[in-house]
Scaffold this motif. Sequence first.
Motif, PDB file in Angstrom:
ATOM      1  N   GLU A 281     -35.866  26.562  -0.806  1.00 22.04           N
ATOM      2  CA  GLU A 281     -36.762  27.480  -1.502  1.00 22.04           C
ATOM      3  C   GLU A 281     -35.973  28.502  -2.319  1.00 22.04           C
ATOM      4  OE1 GLU A 281     -39.860  27.231  -1.848  1.00 22.04           O
ATOM      5  OE2 GLU A 281     -40.674  26.115  -0.141  1.00 22.04           O
ATOM      6  N   LEU A 284     -34.709  26.815  -5.410  1.00 23.77           N
ATOM      7  CA  LEU A 284     -35.798  26.615  -6.372  1.00 23.77           C
ATOM      8  C   LEU A 284     -36.046  27.888  -7.176  1.00 23.77           C
ATOM      9  CD1 LEU A 284     -38.330  24.549  -4.220  1.00 23.77           C
ATOM     10  CD2 LEU A 284     -37.363  23.825  -6.414  1.00 23.77           C
ATOM     11  N   TRP A 339     -41.013  19.749 -13.369  1.00 23.07           N
ATOM     12  CA  TRP A 339     -40.354  20.596 -12.373  1.00 23.07           C
ATOM     13  C   TRP A 339     -40.909  22.019 -12.444  1.00 23.07           C
ATOM     14  CZ3 TRP A 339     -35.499  23.276 -14.434  1.00 23.07           C
ATOM     15  CH2 TRP A 339     -35.098  24.292 -13.574  1.00 23.07           C
ATOM     16  N   GLN A 343     -43.500  24.002  -9.693  1.00 27.91           N
ATOM     17  CA  GLN A 343     -43.143  25.285  -9.097  1.00 27.91           C
ATOM     18  C   GLN A 343     -44.224  26.330  -9.371  1.00 27.91           C
ATOM     19  OE1 GLN A 343     -41.085  25.777  -6.892  1.00 27.91           O
ATOM     20  NE2 GLN A 343     -40.184  27.811  -6.942  1.00 27.91           N
ATOM     21  N   THR A 611     -27.478  20.905  -3.162  1.00 23.81           N
ATOM     22  CA  THR A 611     -28.147  22.079  -2.598  1.00 23.81           C
ATOM     23  C   THR A 611     -27.086  23.044  -2.095  1.00 23.81           C
ATOM     24  OG1 THR A 611     -29.988  20.672  -1.901  1.00 23.81           O
ATOM     25  CG2 THR A 611     -29.847  22.876  -0.924  1.00 23.81           C
ATOM     26  N   GLY A 638     -35.088  19.747  -8.638  1.00 26.72           N
ATOM     27  CA  GLY A 638     -36.273  20.559  -8.398  1.00 26.72           C
ATOM     28  C   GLY A 638     -37.470  19.739  -7.958  1.00 26.72           C
ATOM     29  N   ALA A 641     -36.788  18.364  -4.459  1.00 30.90           N
ATOM     30  CA  ALA A 641     -36.908  19.430  -3.459  1.00 30.90           C
ATOM     31  C   ALA A 641     -38.370  19.706  -3.131  1.00 30.90           C
ATOM     32  CB  ALA A 641     -36.225  20.697  -3.984  1.00 30.90           C
ATOM     33  N   ILE A 642     -39.198  19.854  -4.163  1.00 31.75           N
ATOM     34  CA  ILE A 642     -40.612  20.178  -3.960  1.00 31.75           C
ATOM     35  C   ILE A 642     -41.325  19.052  -3.222  1.00 31.75           C
ATOM     36  CG2 ILE A 642     -42.797  20.503  -5.190  1.00 31.75           C
ATOM     37  CD1 ILE A 642     -41.098  22.022  -7.347  1.00 31.75           C
TER      38      ILE A 642
END
Length: 674
Positions: A281, A284, A339, A343, A611, A638, A641-642
Amino acid sequence: MVHSVVFDGSASKDFVSALGVRASVPVKDAALHDRHVRFATDAQFFAEGVRPLTGLRRDPGIAFKAAQVAGRAVPPLDAMAKAVRSTLERIPAWGDFRLDQPTANGWTITKRTAPDYGWIDADEGHRAPGLAYVGSPQGGAALGVRYFWQRHPTALHIDGATGDDAALTAWLWSPEAAAMDMRPYHGTMGMERFDAQNEGLSVTYEDYEPGWDDATGIARTSELMLWAFPATPDTALLQEMARMQAEPPQLMIAPEHLHAAQVFGDWGLPDRSTPNRAAIENQLSNLVDFYAGEVDRRAWYGFWNHGDVMHTYDSDRHRWRYDIGGFAWDNSELSPDLWLWYQVLRTGDAKTWRFAEAMTRHTGEVDVYHSGRFKGMGTRHGVQHWSDSSKQPRVSNASYRRPFYYLTADERVGDLLHDLITSDQTLTTVEIGRKVPNAAKKLALPAGTIEMTFGTTWCPLAAAWLTEWERTGDVRWRDRVVAGLDSIGRLPKGWMTGSAPFDLASGRFVDQGRGVQVSHLNAVFGAVEVSAELIRLLDVPRYRAAWLDYCRWYNAPQVAYLARFGPPFGPRNLREGHSRLTAYAAFEDRDAALATRAADEFFSGDAGLGTWPSDPRHRVDGVLEWPGVSTNASAQWGLAAIQNLALIPEALDRATIVAPDAPGRRRQGDTGRD
C-alpha cells in the motif's frame, strides 16, 4: 463549453497559427472610466479600468477611485474634482490587454492604447489559472480555460475595450507563439524497407515507417467556462471562479460503495493490516506521488503533451529518454491509465484522480486517430505522440476510458468510446503484424477475416462493444462480444493460441488448428481487467476455462509447462506483472498452492519494478530518482499489486519480499518485439 479540434491538415505544409474561442462583449453604454478589465493570476489579481482614475497627479476623489477599483459605476461626474473632470480626455485609455502563458512557468500581462501603438509591460508571474473578464456596470463576460498553463502556449486577450464591443478571446494556441508544427521529427534515414526499419527498432526501439508518422487525424479537447454578468463582479468572486474553473469540483462515489457493486473487475479497498500489505500500500501511494511529481519536475506540459508521461528513464543522463525512439512518450503502454484509475476506485484520492483524468483526456484524443486512414487506431509510444508506425487498438483501448466515463458520464469521452465500435474495420487496411513474418501469417486467411491477437487487439475492441451494449442496451454488441468469447473458448489451445483469423461479419475466431503461441504483451493491455468483467457479466463457460488455463500456465515453471504442452518453452517476460493472472486462477479455482506461487512471483520482482520495504526515492546529482523505474514496470506492478491484494491477500502475508536491489534479481526490460 467543450471545444474539440481534429487536425485534418497536411503536416508538411499546414501550420496552425492560432486556435481560440472568442466572445463579443458590448460596452458602448459605459464611459471609458467605467469599463473594467480583470485577469486572474497566481499573485495579485489584475483589476484595472480602461481609463484609470487612480495614481493620477490630480486626485479625482476617494469615492471615484474606490468605485473603479471595486468595478462599480463611479458617482456622478459633477462630484469629481474639477481638475480631473475637465481633463478626463487627456488620460490615456487602454484598448487592448494581453495575458500570455508561453510556457508552464511564466506569464506576462501587457497592454496598449490602440493598434499601431506600443505595448506596455504591466505584470508577470508564474502560472495563471486562466480567467479573464471585460465589462462595465451595465454587464460583462468572463471566460476561463481549464489546464491553462499546463497546455501552453495559451493566452487571454481583450481587444477593442475602448470601442462599442470588446473582444474577449481565450487562445488555446496563442497567436503570439510559433505556429503549431506537426511535422515528423526525422527523415527516412535509409529505412524504406521493413528489414531496415526493424534494424532501427532494434537500436532505438522506434517502429518507423515512411508516411506512418502522420499527425493527420489526432485530436484535442479543451474545457472552457463562459459567464455573462449584469455588472462587473467583485474581485473575490472572480478569484473563486478562477480557482473553480482551473480545478472544477468533482463528485466521487465512495470507494466502499463501488467495491460493493463489484464493478471493473478485481480490486479491493486499502489494507495495511499486515507488514506485507502495508509495504504494498505504501508503494502504491509513493509511486503515484512520484509520477505526479515528475510531471511537474520534468515539465510534461504543453498543448499536445499534457496528460502523458514518459516511458523509460535514462539513469546515465538522469532524465527520461524523451529523444530516443520508442522510449519517449508512453502513449498508454502497458496500461498506466488502468493502474491510476484502479487506485482512484479503491482510494478516492483527489491527486490520483486529477492525474488519471488528465491522462484519459490526453491518451483518448492525442494518441488516437479520429479521422483518416488510421481512424480508431492508437499510436505506439514514441518521441512524438504520432511518430511510431505501429497503429493499434491496444492504445485506442476502450478499457482505458471506461472508469472515467462511468464515474463522470462525460459526454466527450462517451463519444470517443462510441467511435471505437467499428475500428476493427480499419484493420483490413492497417496490418499490425506486417513487419514480422511468422508461421501464423503464412497460413492463408479465410475470406472476410483478418489476423487478430486476443489480448492486444480483440480485448480492446471487446471493451468498446461491451461499453456500447451497456450504454445503449443494443444486444448486437453483446452478441458480438459473446461470439468472440465462445470462439476463443472453442479453439483447441484456447487463449494459449495467442491469435487467430477473426471473421469481421460474425465476430468469431476461425480455428486453423494452430499450436501454442505465447506473447508477454497479450495480457497487459487491459485483457486481465476486461476478461474479469466479461466473465462476471456473461455466462460463456468455454471462455472462462480458456482464460483460466492461460492464467495458470503463463508463469508456470518450465518443467511443469513442458509436461503439459511439450516444447518449445519460449521466452517469458513481465513475470511480476503476470503474477496477477496466476492469482486470478488461484482465486477462481480455490487453489492455495497456486496462490502461494502467485505471491512468490509478485514479490520476486522478476522482470518488473519490485516491491521496496521502504520508500526508495533518493537524489542523484540533485535529481529525484526511483531506482530502475520505467512506466511499463510501474503500471504493471501497480495493477498486480492491486489485484493480488484483492485475490490472494493471505498468500501475500506468507511470502517473502525480495529487495529490488538484491544480487541476481533480473531487472525489468523490454524483451522481444511489441
